[in-house]
Scaffold this motif. Structure first.
Motif, PDB file in Angstrom:
ATOM      1  N   UNK A   1       0.828  -1.097  -0.026  1.00  0.00           N
ATOM      2  CA  UNK A   1       0.105   0.089  -0.037  1.00  0.00           C
ATOM      3  C   UNK A   1       0.817   1.438   0.064  1.00  0.00           C
ATOM      4  N   UNK A   2       0.191   2.472  -0.019  1.00  0.00           N
ATOM      5  CA  UNK A   2       0.877   3.620  -0.212  1.00  0.00           C
ATOM      6  C   UNK A   2       2.001   3.863   0.865  1.00  0.00           C
ATOM      7  N   UNK A   3       3.077   4.286   0.741  1.00  0.00           N
ATOM      8  CA  UNK A   3       4.029   4.283   1.415  1.00  0.00           C
ATOM      9  C   UNK A   3       5.129   5.342   1.043  1.00  0.00           C
TER      10      UNK A   3
ATOM     11  N   UNK B   1       1.411   3.046  -8.557  1.00  0.00           N
ATOM     12  CA  UNK B   1       0.946   4.562  -8.400  1.00  0.00           C
ATOM     13  C   UNK B   1       2.191   5.235  -7.820  1.00  0.00           C
ATOM     14  N   UNK B   2       2.336   6.313  -8.477  1.00  0.00           N
ATOM     15  CA  UNK B   2       3.562   7.405  -7.949  1.00  0.00           C
ATOM     16  C   UNK B   2       2.524   8.753  -7.494  1.00  0.00           C
TER      17      UNK B   2
ATOM     18  N   UNK C   1      12.134   5.811  -8.428  1.00  0.00           N
ATOM     19  CA  UNK C   1      11.125   6.644  -7.643  1.00  0.00           C
ATOM     20  C   UNK C   1      12.080   7.439  -6.614  1.00  0.00           C
ATOM     21  N   UNK C   2      12.121   8.387  -6.534  1.00  0.00           N
ATOM     22  CA  UNK C   2      12.988   9.484  -5.787  1.00  0.00           C
ATOM     23  C   UNK C   2      12.553   9.251  -4.138  1.00  0.00           C
TER      24      UNK C   2
ATOM     25  N   UNK D   1       5.549   9.328  -2.690  1.00  0.00           N
ATOM     26  CA  UNK D   1       4.679   8.189  -2.161  1.00  0.00           C
ATOM     27  C   UNK D   1       4.280   7.407  -3.244  1.00  0.00           C
ATOM     28  N   UNK D   2       4.414   6.110  -3.145  1.00  0.00           N
ATOM     29  CA  UNK D   2       4.154   5.118  -4.097  1.00  0.00           C
ATOM     30  C   UNK D   2       3.718   3.818  -3.448  1.00  0.00           C
TER      31      UNK D   2
END
Length: 135
Positions: A51-53, A72-73, A88-89, A93-94
């Motif tokens: 999940x989003x983190x 998701x980004x 992803x930097x 959130x992704x």
């Protein structure tokens, strides 16, 4: 002195099960000193995900080995297939969800190692992320 190289054989990988996902660590802080990146193969069961983190002090590269990912980004979503990847930097959130049949397998490369202590912060209950997809 830090190791300058290390072979990792599948039979010797560090295994970790976390949040319903299987992690096969090729390079982890507990297994190699002085490494500049960590790498883990993640296996996500059908219908599950991470999940989003965010990782406040580490960037991450994901490379899809098998299956279909709903990636998701922040507020953008794309489907990733075998051979696709994303950078992803740090502190972005992704979330990665299995959007196919059977397991989703991907490699995650995280660095720098100094960011490990800052951890992984779950934001899945925060808006706007809590509203992005049905749970």
């Amino acid at each position: 002195m830090p190791e300058q190289w290390k072979f990792s054989k599948e039979k010797d990988l560090m295994f970790e099960q976390a949040f319903g996902r299987d992690h096969y660590w090729h390079y982890h802080p507990d297994t190699i000193e002085g490494v500049r990146s960590y790498m883990v193969k993640v296996v996500v069961p059908e219908g599950k995900g991470h999940d989003f983190h965010r990782h406040p002090e580490m960037h991450e590269i994901l490379y899809i080995l098998k299956g279909r990912a709903e990636q998701w980004i922040e507020g953008e979503m794309q489907y990733l297939e075998e051979g696709d990847s994303i950078y992803i930097d740090a502190d972005v959130v992704h979330g990665t969800f299995n959007a196919g049949e059977g397991p989703l397998e991907f490699l995650a490369v995280l660095s720098p190692p100094e960011g490990w202590a800052a951890g992984t912060l779950d934001v899945s209950d925060e808006e706007p992320y809590a509203s992005y997809r049905s749970k």
